[in-house]
Design an enzyme around this catalytic site. Structure first.
Site, PDB file in Angstrom:
ATOM      1  N   GLY A  11      50.486  35.464  76.145  1.00 16.83           N
ATOM      2  CA  GLY A  11      50.274  36.324  77.342  1.00 16.83           C
ATOM      3  C   GLY A  11      48.927  36.860  77.664  1.00 16.83           C
ATOM      4  N   VAL A  92      53.509  39.319  75.814  1.00 16.93           N
ATOM      5  CA  VAL A  92      54.127  39.199  77.048  1.00 16.93           C
ATOM      6  C   VAL A  92      54.708  40.021  77.831  1.00 16.93           C
ATOM      7  CG1 VAL A  92      54.317  36.784  75.921  1.00 16.93           C
ATOM      8  CG2 VAL A  92      56.482  38.377  75.761  1.00 16.93           C
ATOM      9  N   SER A 133      52.995  43.872  72.966  1.00 17.06           N
ATOM     10  CA  SER A 133      53.455  44.403  74.276  1.00 17.06           C
ATOM     11  C   SER A 133      54.240  45.805  73.986  1.00 17.06           C
ATOM     12  CB  SER A 133      54.739  43.360  74.596  1.00 17.06           C
ATOM     13  OG  SER A 133      54.325  42.249  74.343  1.00 17.06           O
ATOM     14  N   THR A 134      54.742  46.467  75.093  1.00 16.20           N
ATOM     15  CA  THR A 134      55.168  47.865  74.914  1.00 16.20           C
ATOM     16  C   THR A 134      56.705  47.060  74.617  1.00 16.20           C
ATOM     17  OG1 THR A 134      53.801  49.117  76.419  1.00 16.20           O
ATOM     18  CG2 THR A 134      56.193  49.899  75.867  1.00 16.20           C
ATOM     19  N   ASN A 226      53.558  58.093  75.693  1.00 20.82           N
ATOM     20  CA  ASN A 226      54.063  57.736  77.343  1.00 20.82           C
ATOM     21  C   ASN A 226      54.759  58.700  77.950  1.00 20.82           C
ATOM     22  OD1 ASN A 226      51.968  55.668  77.636  1.00 20.82           O
ATOM     23  ND2 ASN A 226      53.419  54.061  77.434  1.00 20.82           N
ATOM     24  N   PHE A 274      54.299  58.936  89.673  1.00 25.89           N
ATOM     25  CA  PHE A 274      53.688  58.226  88.610  1.00 25.89           C
ATOM     26  C   PHE A 274      54.312  56.740  88.822  1.00 25.89           C
ATOM     27  CE2 PHE A 274      56.890  60.176  85.668  1.00 25.89           C
ATOM     28  CZ  PHE A 274      57.528  59.216  85.336  1.00 25.89           C
ATOM     29  N   CYS A 278      54.395  51.045  82.516  1.00 28.49           N
ATOM     30  CA  CYS A 278      54.670  51.657  81.238  1.00 28.49           C
ATOM     31  C   CYS A 278      55.825  52.841  81.327  1.00 28.49           C
ATOM     32  CB  CYS A 278      53.275  51.876  80.355  1.00 28.49           C
ATOM     33  SG  CYS A 278      52.573  50.474  79.721  1.00 28.49           S
TER      34      CYS A 278
END
Ligand code: UDX
Ligand code: ADP
Length: 467
Positions: A11, A92, A133-134, A226, A274, A278
């Protein structure tokens, strides 16, 4: 402890690209491979013309020119990358599901699963697999299960190493991380894997800032961080609505509140809402997780952060319509900024997309200027909303390369992204070329609105009393 000689990253996007560039820069003794299924992306990463890099980040191109083809390599052969490395990062994309169970809420893990399967199929030696990745909580255990299915006696350790870099400041965030978080299995091999990864970061991050936890804590910390950041923005945005109908000024309130050392000054900037890849995705994940465990109050609590953000975007667009005599039909409206924040060419979940969509719905003639986002990206963003056909979107979205040309004969200019250059424009010149009354809607509160009013503009600012 195992010394890593080769790392591969699957990725080559906003996370994989900059992260691997910095790891390579700080670990000249390690070979870093970055692969992607998209051959065009690989071509761009290898381009001699650094303007062509697929990710725009201040400071990135300098690092790329220093380490590319020395110890950082971009190529398309994923199998070779898996074979060569002792440690593999999965970076990814994990978009929100657009189909089936969990549609609109859960993360779509198909790309991650594909990577895990490919690693399981191809590997001929033990590997440490790092999820970058998240990802929703418990992904590491799914990856682990897939990897275990291979029957060749290979050992795989799975680590969670969430990324905390923010786009636009990615290089700075990577170089001076507040903390690096590594989650691993509580076993001897798990600890060894954690140490091997910690050692790579220790090349430039002080050891005391490298935090190790169990995998669940690591995965959940990312979502929580987050969610907390987004919650602050939704909180101040809720107050901005109140400021607009009272004598309070949102900047003054944010300053007064932020000077309380228990609260702190960051992430209190009222905005048009926002965006980014994420915040929304991670909160939706958190909500999904709470619902899954039957915690509906906790789920509703976090979902409200998203509801507030949607309200802020709609409120901004509707205020534009209302201010312009309740109709924007046939009126030229220029959006300054399409990226979800300044200093990036990324527009995922940008407020601009929703605002453009609403204005087009009201039959406005929408023109967009952004210093970094390309027309194809803008068009695709609108198409992805599935509000209208591709041809309709093509006809309705007008792309501008020059801000002054864009403003000619426009009824209104709306600031959507806080690009620094907007503050330096010759607003007198812009005013002269626009239809009168000429409106400015500042969704980022970056312009000197008193100066604009003196020029003759009708100005509306997020979080300031409506004139
Ligand atoms: C975020 C997190 O900050 C990062 O740690 C994580 O790894 C990924 O998600 P990013 O989405 O790149 O990073 O940008 P961020 O700076 O957090 O901004 C997100 C959105 O919030 C942007 O649209 C920004 O304009 C907006 N924002 C931010 C505000 O509206 N007000 C603020 O005070 C701060
Ligand atoms: P992020 O912000 O998480 O980095 P991006 O979309 O910018 O997200 O990057 C993810 C990258 O992963 C994309 O370039 C995409 O082409 C790539 N990718 C997705 N699935 C695979 C896969 N199975 N193998 C290799 N690369 C993949």
């Amino acid at each position: 402890m195992q010394k890593i000689k080769t790392i591969s990253c699957i990725g080559a996007g906003y996370v994989g690209g900059p992260t691997m560039a910095v790891i390579a820069l700080k670990n000249p003794h390690i070979r870093v491979n970055v692969v992607d299924i998209d051959p065009e992306k690989i071509r761009q990463w290898n381009s001699e013309n650094l303007e062509e890099l697929p990710v725009y980040e201040p400071g990135l191109s300098e690092i790329i020119s220093e380490v590319r083809n020395k110890n950082l390599f971009f190529f398309g052969d994923i199998n070779r990358a898996i074979e060569e490395a002792e440690m593999i990062f999965i970076s990814v994309n994990t978009p929100t599901k657009t189909y089936g169970v969990g549609k609109g809420m859960a993360a779509d893990l198909k790309y991650v699963e594909l990577c895990a399967r490919q690693i399981a199929d191809v590997a001929t030696s033990d590997k440490i697999v790092v999820e970058k990745s998240t990802l929703p909580v418990r992904t590491a255990s799914s990856i682990k299960r897939i990897l275990k299915e291979q029957n060749r006696g290979l050992k795989f350790s799975v680590l969670s190493n969430p990324e905390f870099l923010a786009e636009g400041t990615a290089i700075k965030d990577l170089l001076h991380a507040d903390r690096v978080l590594i989650g691993g299995e509580q076993s001897e091999s798990g600890n060894m894997a954690i140490e091997a990864l910690a050692d790579i970061y220790a090349s430039w991050i002080p050891r005391e800032r490298i935090l190790t936890t169990n995998i669940w804590s690591s995965e959940l910390s990312k979502l929580t961080a987050n969610a907390f950041l987004a919650q602050r923005i939704s909180s101040i945005n809720a107050i901005s609505a109140l400021c607009e109908v009272t004598e309070a000024d949102v900047d003054e309130v944010a300053k007064a509140v932020g000077m309380d050392s228990r609260i702190g000054p960051k992430f209190l900037k009222a905005s048009v809402g926002f965006g980014g890849s994420c915040f929304q995705k991670d909160i939706l994940n958190l909500v999904y997780l709470c619902r899954h465990f039957g915690l509906s109050e906790a789920a509703d609590y976090w979902e409200q952060v998203i509801i507030m953000n949607d309200y802020q975007k709609t409120r901004f667009a509707m205020n534009m319509v209302k201010s312009m005599f309740n109709t924007v039909s046939g009126k030229k409206i220029v959006l300054f900024g399409w990226a979800f924040k300044k200093d990036t060419n990324d527009s995922r979940e940008s407020a601009a997309i929703y605002i453009a969509d609403k204005l087009i719905e009201e039959q406005a003639v929408v023109h967009v200027y952004d210093p970094k986002v390309k027309y194809e990206r803008m068009l695709q963003d609108l198409i992805d909303l599935q509000t209208r056909t591709e041809t309709e979107n093509k006809n309705l979205l007008n792309f501008e390369e020059d801000p002054y040309e864009a403003a000619k004969d426009a009824h209104a200019v709306a600031i959507i992204t806080e690009w620094d250059e907007f503050e330096t424009y010759d607003w007198q010149r812009i005013y002269k070329s626009m239809k009168k009354p000429a409106f400015v809607f500042d969704g980022r509160n970056i312009l000197d609105y008193e100066a604009l009013r003196e020029i003759g503009f009708e100005v509306s600012v997020i979080g300031k009393r409506r004139a």
